[in-house]
Design an enzyme around this catalytic site. Structure first.
Site, PDB file in Angstrom:
ATOM      1  N   HIS A  56     -42.544  12.425  58.950  1.00 48.79           N
ATOM      2  CA  HIS A  56     -42.474  13.123  60.239  1.00 48.79           C
ATOM      3  C   HIS A  56     -43.864  13.333  60.842  1.00 48.79           C
ATOM      4  CE1 HIS A  56     -38.107  14.749  60.281  1.00 48.79           C
ATOM      5  NE2 HIS A  56     -38.187  13.647  59.572  1.00 48.79           N
ATOM      6  N   ASP A  76     -51.951  12.334  61.173  1.00 52.21           N
ATOM      7  CA  ASP A  76     -53.119  13.163  61.491  1.00 52.21           C
ATOM      8  C   ASP A  76     -52.866  14.635  61.164  1.00 52.21           C
ATOM      9  OD1 ASP A  76     -51.303  13.882  63.414  1.00 52.21           O
ATOM     10  OD2 ASP A  76     -52.692  13.722  65.100  1.00 52.21           O
TER      11      ASP A  76
END
Ligand code: HEM
EC number: 1.11.1.7
Length: 317
Positions: free
Chosen positions: A67, A75
């Site tokens: 996800h 990130d």
């Protein structure tokens, strides 16, 4: 023009050489060899502890990594807590992410920062990538090398969350995953992540009695499960929910896939051969899963110019 006579492959190499180094090029398995030499050992032992504390930790971390990477790239934007309430994890598609996954990353980050050499030098995005590998490996899956050197993003918003849904058909799954750069085969290998963990009734209940691809005995079991616990009912994806194996694919062959998006991989003749291949050969599934996870880890990677090393995984610096 001489250059036009060059074969395409040579031309492609020349063009690539002229381009600025891409974000992917900075990723290396030995990125922290000098910066934080004990990183992998620290994370291995921290994730082991979290997984011993709760069996939900492993599955939850693997899903958390997907996800994260699928939205704004790998990130760690999924970990950001914005004071205005507008962030990825509060999107309805992320509400079923288990707190144990977040906690495992917080524990691992604290363990990393307790080593003076490592403190504030390792990105949350890399900790998440390593923890996902640990979730796989410590559940009996492959111990694949993890590329490192990602920077953490500074942005997280609810509206940026676009994730695949449990009722997707093959075309919708392919459309979604090709948008991230994956082939159908890679999408199927990644779906094998559903060898771990569970899904709550609302994600599959609508299929019971209506979806002809669902095995009828399986449908009866699921009906009982969800009826007896209308608010918190759930079912495991396979009979070894904390074991990373190819049982998920074998169950699809018998109509025992939990989500519509799982079962369709077998029901649709265009993807059935791959399911059969993984069901018959666990080593083939592991090899393709490792490669697909490595590729997932390259999606939208941030550099020093576009990101930072977050001091607290929940808040941009
Ligand atoms: C192919 C499209 C996908 C769809 C539609 C999908 C959907 C879902 C849904 C609905 C759940 C149940 C959530 C809940 O009830 O708490 C789930 C769980 C899970 N997903 Fe996926 N997923 C997909 C791909 C992936 C990928 C690529 C991975 C990782 C490689 C992954 C890893 C997991 C794991 C490990 C769980 C169990 C989590 C837990 O038990 O806490 N999924 N997924």
């Amino acid at each position: 023009m001489v250059i036009l006579r060059l074969p395409f492959a040579v031309l492609a190499v020349l063009v690539a050489a002229l381009m600025p180094p891409s974000a992917v090029a900075q990723l290396r398995t030995d990125y922290y060899a000098k910066i934080c030499p004990k990183l992998e050992t620290i994370i291995r032992s921290s994730v082991k502890q979290s997984m011993a504390q709760s069996q939900i930790s492993g599955p939850a971390v693997l899903r958390l990594f997907f996800h994260d990477c699928a939205v704004r790239g790998c990130d760690a934007s999924i970990l950001i807590v914005n004071s205005n309430g507008d962030d990825e994890w509060r999107n309805s598609d992320n509400q079923s992410l288990k707190p144990e996954g977040f906690q495992t990353i917080m524990n691992a980050k604290a363990a990393v920062d307790s080593d003076p050499q490592c403190k504030y030098n390792v990105s949350c995005a890399d900790i998440l990538a390593l923890a996902a590998r640990e979730a796989v490996y410590q559940s009996g899956g492959p111990n694949y090398p993890v590329e490192l050197g990602r920077y953490d993003g500074r942005l997280s918003t609810k509206d940026s969350v676009v994730l695949p849904h449990a009722n997707f058909n093959l075309d919708q799954l392919n459309a979604y995953f090709s948008g991230l750069g994956f082939t159908q085969n890679e999408m199927i290998a990644l779906s094998g992540g559903h060898t771990l963990g569970a899904a709550d009734c609302p994600f599959f209940q609508y299929r019971i009695g209506t979806d002809p691809t669902m095995n009828s005995a399986f449908a009866d079991d699921l009906r009982k499960t969800c009826n007896s616990n209308p608010t918190n009912g759930f079912a495991f994806f396979d009979y070894s929910p904390v074991g990373f194996d190819n049982a998920y694919f074998q169950l699809l062959q018998g109509g025992r896939g939990l989500l519509g998006s799982d079962q369709v991989l077998y029901s649709d003749p265009r993807s059935r051969n791959t399911v059969n291949a993984y069901a018959a050969n666990q080593a083939a599934f592991f090899a393709d899963f490792m490669n697909a996870m490595t590729k997932l880890g390259r999606v939208g990677v941030k550099t020093a110019a576009t990101g930072e090393i977050r001091r607290d995984c929940r808040f941009p610096n």
